[in-house]
Design an enzyme around this catalytic site. Sequence first.
Site, short mmCIF file in Angstrom:
data_model
loop_
_atom_site.label_atom_id
_atom_site.label_comp_id
_atom_site.label_asym_id
_atom_site.label_seq_id
_atom_site.Cartn_x
_atom_site.Cartn_y
_atom_site.Cartn_z
N PHE A 1 0.61 -1.29 -0.08
CA PHE A 1 0.01 0.18 -0.03
C PHE A 1 1.01 1.36 0.08
O PHE A 1 2.23 1.21 0.26
CB PHE A 1 -0.93 -0.18 1.31
CG PHE A 1 -0.33 0.26 2.67
CD1 PHE A 1 -0.30 1.57 3.06
CD2 PHE A 1 0.57 -0.68 3.16
CE1 PHE A 1 0.22 1.95 4.34
CE2 PHE A 1 1.14 -0.46 4.28
CZ PHE A 1 0.87 0.92 5.01
N SER A 40 -0.39 6.29 11.25
CA SER A 40 0.06 4.92 11.17
C SER A 40 -0.81 4.18 10.21
O SER A 40 -2.04 4.67 9.75
CB SER A 40 -0.29 4.15 12.32
OG SER A 40 -1.51 3.54 12.62
N LYS A 41 -0.26 3.13 9.67
CA LYS A 41 -0.92 2.36 8.43
C LYS A 41 -2.22 1.58 9.07
O LYS A 41 -3.16 1.17 8.20
CB LYS A 41 0.02 1.47 7.73
CG LYS A 41 0.48 0.21 8.54
CD LYS A 41 1.48 -0.43 7.62
CE LYS A 41 2.24 -1.26 8.37
NZ LYS A 41 3.31 -2.17 7.60
N ARG A 42 -2.12 1.36 10.42
CA ARG A 42 -3.45 0.74 10.96
C ARG A 42 -4.65 1.61 10.82
O ARG A 42 -5.84 1.08 10.87
CB ARG A 42 -3.35 0.12 12.17
CG ARG A 42 -2.45 -0.98 12.15
CD ARG A 42 -2.07 -1.53 13.53
NE ARG A 42 -0.94 -0.68 14.02
CZ ARG A 42 -0.70 0.01 15.10
NH1 ARG A 42 -1.78 0.18 15.87
NH2 ARG A 42 0.28 0.87 15.39
#
Length: 476
Positions: A13, A244-246
């Site tokens: 991503f 954050s990617k979360r």
Amino acid sequence: MIRTRFAPSPTGFMHIGNLRTALYEYLIAKSAGGQFILRIEDTDQNRLVKDAEKIIFDTLKISGLKYDEGPDIGGEFGPYIQSQRKFSYLKYALQLIDEGKAYYCFCDKERLDSLHKKNLPYDRHCRYLSQEQIQTNLDAKIPYVIRQIIPEGKTTFKDEVYGQITVDNSQLDDQILIKSDDLPTYNFANVIDDHLMQITHVVRGCEYLSSTPKYNLLYEAFGWQIPVYVHLPLILDENGEKLSKRKSSASFQDLIQTGFLPQAIINYIALLGWSPENNREFFTLKELENEFKIKGLSKSPAIFDLNKLRWMNGEYIKNMDEGKFYELVLPYLKNSIQKSDLDYKQLAKMSQSRINFVHEAPDLFDFIDKLPNYDTNLFIHKKMKTNLENSLEVLKIILPKLHELLIWTEDSIKELLMKIVNEMNLKTGQIFWPLRTALSGKESTPCGATEIAQMLGKSETIKRVNIAIEKLTEGK
Ligand code: GLU
């Protein structure tokens, strides 16, 4: 000639921070007539993700960051995928060994783990092996890595954003250059590739600032010219935490799926760490190419404000060419509104200035298919001088006239209503407000009573006026 490179790892991503790095690299090159290169850094084979390269290609394409050289288009300095450049790295590491600037390290996992547990850096055990011992180990095929020899002294370098930085070399560990799988570490490969690809400006996140002295020692070990460094500030979320990617908003793909326009995203992230000389906010990519200057970069962390991006997206929609907006919004209108004999062009026009996302357009017209169950208090409007009584009275007067109206167009409906306004000596709001409320059941709509009546058609209009009369009568 300025040459910059975007060197993402294919993680599956595109983090917004990475896209911003790509954008600044692109702008630094393009604002000076230079070249922008894409290089995929896939030396960490454990982290490889399927289709990740395609995501990188697609993101750059959609964002308009056209690269001059890259894996899918080739170029003079290829290959542009690190795993395909394996041939070069080992050769350079062996050269350093020959020159006494690197060494084989045969330490096993156990030994390294025990140092690690004690929180100690590598103790340079193999730096001092005898030539004989090294040869014996190599002959016995004992697995090894190759490590950089960090000399004594201090290392100083200048970063275009963070200024002059000096570290004592005793703070730096003998980092691994070549891993036991023969692949280079990122730390080694980026230096070799940046040199071989003639990169003049290394632009990347500030998390690499602390490793930069080690890179410089490598450049010096080879006798190569050190590039210009531009390290970029962190991007934080609204809570001041690292983006954050979360969290769903952290990737370009998520933003696109939410309905953000690529141009709005690019415009917004351009301002995350860079300020133009004036306080201007809106830029096309071409305009950024003209305006961008490294000295406008800041080292303070930038805050990613999703609401600001939402607003900016709305502004992009408002200013979009009408035809282009119509093309984008049409499928949403057609799919979400069941009534089909509608003037979609008109609906598009009505919605363009009222939404932040294209997909929000049908919500503005949700009353067309179904009259909501509204409260009669909606009829009361101070400025329009309407209340429950006069609304009921007016609707009762309109109803038979609507029945009688043979030609059902916006103009004919308007003419009819204006005639009543004049005959009864009313304020226009006193007739248009109750009718619009009766037809939409909503406090606000993107269009007025006559447009709604025309959209609904004669029988539905009459039906809704009757419902309003019933509601108002019941409430008496
Ligand atoms: N592969 C590194 C990353 O994805 C690139 C760092 C650099 O630009 O040197 O963070």
